[in-house]
Design an enzyme around this catalytic site. Sequence first.
Site, PDB file in Angstrom:
ATOM      1  N   GLU A 116       4.401 -31.127   1.252  1.00  0.00           N
ATOM      2  CA  GLU A 116       4.528 -29.865   1.979  1.00  0.00           C
ATOM      3  C   GLU A 116       3.234 -29.500   2.701  1.00  0.00           C
ATOM      4  OE1 GLU A 116       5.968 -26.634  -0.430  1.00  0.00           O
ATOM      5  OE2 GLU A 116       7.795 -27.714  -0.994  1.00  0.00           O
ATOM      6  N   GLU A 183      12.020 -26.325   7.461  1.00  0.00           N
ATOM      7  CA  GLU A 183      12.813 -25.413   6.618  1.00  0.00           C
ATOM      8  C   GLU A 183      12.659 -23.979   7.096  1.00  0.00           C
ATOM      9  OE1 GLU A 183      12.367 -26.004   2.402  1.00  0.00           O
ATOM     10  OE2 GLU A 183      13.552 -24.224   1.928  1.00  0.00           O
TER      11      GLU A 183
END
Length: 265
Positions: A116, A183
Amino acid sequence: RKKMKTVDGFHKMKVERKKISMVTCYDFWTAKIIDDSDIDAVLVGDSAAMVMHGFETTVNADVEMMTFHTAAVSRGLRNKFLVTDLPFLAHKKGRDFLVQSVDKIFKAGAQAVKIEGAGANLPDIEYLVKSGIPVMGHLGLTPQSVHQLSGFKLQGKSEEKAARILEDAKLLEQAGCFSIVLEMVPSDLAKKITDKLNIPTIGIGAGKFTSGQILVLQDLLGMSKTFSPKFLRKYSDGYEIFQKALNYFSNDVVNNKFPSEKESF
Ligand code: KIV
């Protein structure tokens, strides 16, 4: 549909403008079902901490948890590309820890890791890629930073923040990522990023213009009665199906209808 079992497969899908379908998976028996399906690739997400272990966030996932789930999934998966999340802070504890974590996750059966964010991670991502480890990026809502982001919410709403995410996506591509998850970002931003990059983008809550889509398996199966975010389409009423089966079984036991003669020795 052709099997896509490699990083090259991801690239080819983008070049040929074919959409990539991904789901999360955390265990052996669902891996076997997914393996026989049309789904292109599988992610052992750190969402396992929430979905499988009942934690509030993914912060509770660690390398042991990810390795354990990866091993179970890989035993059930023969025909799909398998990516595993590098869990919370595993890339912030020094190179040795990072390499040992990836080593465990790969030995458990992963073919790539997902990390991430960009920024300070870029040198590590570049290092892993140069060491022969395929890395998937993840931008927008990065759930491991949920507390800094003040919740699970849409990212990149302002022009400035959208520009930052686009810039990060370019940097991740330069660092060698073979794909990036986007996302919870606006569709137009996801489109812009997808158009600007050579590598495929995989969206969740990012609209329809990404190169592919990913959903958490239990979400798309409708396993939760209460979890219904805007971006989710439930493809079955899993909760009801399970309830019915469990109640039929329980009623049969209570009423002495199970087992029958045929089911007895
Ligand atoms: O952990 C996860 O399930 C994920 C997907 C939602 C992309 O990162």
